[in-house]
Design a protein around this motif. Structure first.
Motif, mmCIF file in Angstrom:
data_model
loop_
_atom_site.group_PDB
_atom_site.id
_atom_site.type_symbol
_atom_site.label_atom_id
_atom_site.label_comp_id
_atom_site.label_asym_id
_atom_site.label_seq_id
_atom_site.Cartn_x
_atom_site.Cartn_y
_atom_site.Cartn_z
ATOM 1 N N ALA A 16 0.803 -1.217 0.000
ATOM 2 C CA ALA A 16 0.000 0.000 0.000
ATOM 3 C C ALA A 16 0.836 1.267 0.000
ATOM 4 O O ALA A 16 0.623 2.169 -0.820
ATOM 5 N N PHE A 17 1.820 1.383 0.905
ATOM 6 C CA PHE A 17 2.588 2.619 1.009
ATOM 7 C C PHE A 17 3.426 2.856 -0.242
ATOM 8 O O PHE A 17 3.572 3.986 -0.706
ATOM 9 N N GLU A 18 3.991 1.790 -0.780
ATOM 10 C CA GLU A 18 4.779 1.916 -2.009
ATOM 11 C C GLU A 18 3.901 2.413 -3.155
ATOM 12 O O GLU A 18 4.278 3.326 -3.902
ATOM 13 N N ALA A 19 2.727 1.805 -3.309
ATOM 14 C CA ALA A 19 1.837 2.192 -4.396
ATOM 15 C C ALA A 19 1.395 3.649 -4.242
ATOM 16 O O ALA A 19 1.374 4.412 -5.214
ATOM 17 N N LEU A 20 1.052 4.046 -3.021
ATOM 18 C CA LEU A 20 0.605 5.427 -2.795
ATOM 19 C C LEU A 20 1.708 6.431 -3.114
ATOM 20 O O LEU A 20 1.470 7.462 -3.750
ATOM 21 N N SER A 21 2.930 6.105 -2.707
ATOM 22 C CA SER A 21 4.020 7.049 -2.934
ATOM 23 C C SER A 21 4.363 7.157 -4.415
ATOM 24 O O SER A 21 4.674 8.244 -4.911
ATOM 25 N N LYS A 22 4.309 6.056 -5.136
ATOM 26 C CA LYS A 22 4.668 6.081 -6.555
ATOM 27 C C LYS A 22 3.553 6.661 -7.420
ATOM 28 O O LYS A 22 3.826 7.324 -8.431
ATOM 29 N N LEU A 23 2.304 6.431 -7.044
ATOM 30 C CA LEU A 23 1.198 7.018 -7.793
ATOM 31 C C LEU A 23 1.059 8.509 -7.501
ATOM 32 O O LEU A 23 0.567 9.268 -8.339
ATOM 33 N N GLY A 24 1.496 8.909 -6.330
ATOM 34 C CA GLY A 24 1.346 10.309 -5.932
ATOM 35 C C GLY A 24 0.059 10.510 -5.164
ATOM 36 O O GLY A 24 -0.911 9.759 -5.310
ATOM 37 N N ILE A 25 0.041 11.534 -4.327
ATOM 38 C CA ILE A 25 -1.094 11.744 -3.431
ATOM 39 C C ILE A 25 -2.383 12.040 -4.191
ATOM 40 O O ILE A 25 -3.463 11.551 -3.847
ATOM 41 N N VAL A 26 -2.290 12.820 -5.278
ATOM 42 C CA VAL A 26 -3.503 13.173 -6.026
ATOM 43 C C VAL A 26 -4.095 11.929 -6.688
ATOM 44 O O VAL A 26 -5.298 11.665 -6.564
ATOM 45 N N GLU A 27 -3.253 11.183 -7.387
ATOM 46 C CA GLU A 27 -3.753 9.980 -8.064
ATOM 47 C C GLU A 27 -4.253 8.961 -7.044
ATOM 48 O O GLU A 27 -5.261 8.285 -7.263
ATOM 49 N N SER A 28 -3.582 8.836 -5.915
ATOM 50 C CA SER A 28 -4.004 7.905 -4.872
ATOM 51 C C SER A 28 -5.382 8.264 -4.337
ATOM 52 O O SER A 28 -6.237 7.394 -4.125
ATOM 53 N N MET A 29 -5.610 9.559 -4.121
ATOM 54 C CA MET A 29 -6.917 10.006 -3.646
ATOM 55 C C MET A 29 -8.000 9.696 -4.684
ATOM 56 O O MET A 29 -9.103 9.267 -4.348
#
Length: 533
Positions: free
Chosen positions: A131-144
């Protein structure tokens, strides 16, 4: 016999499984009445033959390939480098299948760590999701946006999803579908995700959801002793033969021969004739020398593609069945094997390529499957997988063109530099995947009904034999149950119930203990059950 020995051209004729060009003794043996003829020496065909041979039943296996057993689970040898066609993890929720693998080739099985990633927009993501890896690589905007899309899908899901796209969006949300499913899936099938049946998604990824993936990423995991509770995508370890899955099926073929059965290579089936008066099958083949041979048996076990089988049955089946068979579709497959100087670029078993800028769909690193796949530690061997249709531009490209494409794309992805590629080969696999389009279930039902009404003692097994996207263990279980139906003298088990729950069983840690009688198909077939069931 060592694994390497099979690939010595001078010793091909001495392989215990191969009957060379027909001799007078072979032609005389053709008059023998076998208990069963098995078409195809892949996992399903060899499993059926092994089960029957153990019970002292006369059986002959007819395989079109002149050199290899194993079908799509064979191992191809190129200059001592071993290439697995597709990558085959040996793991099953069935203790019976696990025990059978041990019985056949337990002394050559390794336990291997599972590792795979996704390549997307120039970055690598662990798979399953961290989860944390995916969120950081996608970026906060894309993750949201992904989380909002997921919430929307849960609040307003598509009722009774019919397509792959609808099914996955229900599970993950539209944005994650487009990031982690759409591109790769459309590469595999060569069609829009809206044309692919939801059955395929349910069979291959049932049990995995965004919630379970995040839970697996965030919380400490314990090793479940019940494989039924483990999701395939969250697999930790698996077993694997030292020099590829072909070792398993070579061992199996040798054991069949030792038990009195026959495994004959270079025999391409040209017709299957059913005699209603004797209830016997006669199978005509053309051997590698171009000669015609005939084999007769009480039972026919077929793992050949249904489309080919139906067209070869005599007397001819009803026109509706012939039309249905011709309507079944298959996806073909190229593995471009590259021998590369080992610069420790990646250690995954494979990487899924979710990038539309390249044609490659998946990259295997066979050294990570087993170090013995590579004869020289200075090198590694990669398999770049390209999905295509037989006869299209990719399939018909020359070997030089395909090697140049693979060399270019492996550098483009960043897994090797072009100058590190020292050699390569091209492996073509016809009918690798039965296509699950909107009509396939109707076509298969039409064929099954025609076979039941017009042919007895015919047993369909395996992936292409049933036009069912079975994994190796499922294919083996269909064959075991078909063999037991033959031994029982009646249809005691419903082979079509194997994998009926639409789960793809490839999960957990190899070696866990199960209830002794656990099977992929849970119960004996009810005699009054209809074909539709």
């Amino acid at each position: 016999m060592t694994h390497q020995r099979r690939f010595q051209e001078s010793e091909i004729a001495n392989h215990t499984c191969i009957d060379p060009a027909p001799t007078k003794s072979r032609l005389a043996m053709e008059k023998k009445l076998y208990k069963s003829i098995v078409v195809g020496a892949g996992p399903a065909g060899l499993t059926a033959a092994y089960e029957l041979s153990k019970q002292k039943q006369s059986v002959v296996v007819l395989e079109a390939d002149p050199d290899y057993v194993g079908g799509i689970s064979r191992t191809v040898n190129y200059k001592g480098f071993h290439f697995d066609i597709g990558g085959h993890r040996f793991f099953s929720k069935s203790r019976e299948i696990e025990d059978l693998w041990t019985e056949i080739a337990g002394d050559v099985m390794l336990e291997r760590p599972r590792s795979s990633r996704i390549f997307y927009r120039g970055q690598f993501y662990s798979y399953p999701l961290k989860a944390f890896e995916a969120l950081s690589k996608l970026g906060i905007v894309e993750s949201m946006r992904c989380m909002a899309s997921f919430a929307k899908a849960k609040l307003r899901p598509t009722p009774n999803p019919k397509t792959f796209e609808d099914w996955v969006i229900n599970q993950f949300g539209e944005r994650l579908f487009r990031i982690f499913f759409k591109t790769y899936t459309e590469k595999v099938w060569g069609m829009s995700c809206r044309e692919i049946s939801a059955d395929w998604a349910a069979q291959r990824i049932k049990g995995l959801s965004l919630g379970s993936a995040i839970k697996h990423a965030l919380l400490p995991q314990h090793k479940s002793k019940d494989r039924k509770n483990v999701v395939k995508t969250l697999i930790d370890t698996f077993r694997y033969p030292r020099q590829g899955p072909g070792m398993m099926w070579e061992r199996c073929a040798e054991k069949i021969s030792a038990l009195g059965g026959e495994v004959l290579l270079g025999r391409r089936v040209t017709s299957c004739s059913f005699n209603r008066s004797t209830q016997h099958w006669t199978v005509q083949v053309r051997n590698s020398a171009g000669e015609i041979e005939h084999y007769e048996a009480e039972h026919l076990v077929s793992s050949m593609p249904i489309r080919e089988l139906v067209s070869q049955i005599q007397p001819e089946l009803p026109s509706a069945a012939l039309k249905a068979a011709q309507s079944l579709r298959y996806r073909d497959f190229l593995t471009i094997g590259l021998i590369v100087r080992d610069k420790d670029r990646f250690t995954d078993n494979w990487i899924y390529i979710h990038d539309s800028a390249v044609k490659v769909g998946r990259v295997q690193n066979y050294k990570s499957w087993s170090p013995e796949m590579v004869p020289d530690d200075r090198f590694c061997c990669y398999g770049l997988e390209y999905f295509c249709f037989e006869g299209d531009g990719l399939w018909n490209a020359s070997e030089n063109e395909l090697l140049a494409l693979a060399k270019k794309e492996i550098a483009q992805i960043g897994l090797a530099a072009g100058e590190d590629v020292v050699d390569g080969c091209v492996i073509r696999q016809r009918k690798a995947y039965p296509v699950y389009d909107d009509e396939y279930q109707t076509h298969v039902a039409t064929i099954r009904q025609a076979l039941e009404e017009n042919c007895t003692n015919l047993h369909l097994v395996g992936r292409n034999g049933m036009h069912k996207y079975n994994n190796q263990d499922h294919a083996m279980m269909t064959a075991l149950l078909a063999a037991r139906n033959i031994l029982a003298g009646h249809s005691e088990y419903d082979v079509w119930a194997v994998n009926q729950d639409a789960e793809y069983h490839e999960a957990g840690t190899a070696g866990n203990k199960l209830v002794a009688n656990e099977r992929l198909v849970p119960t004996v077939k009810q005699q009054e059950a209809s074909l539709a069931q």
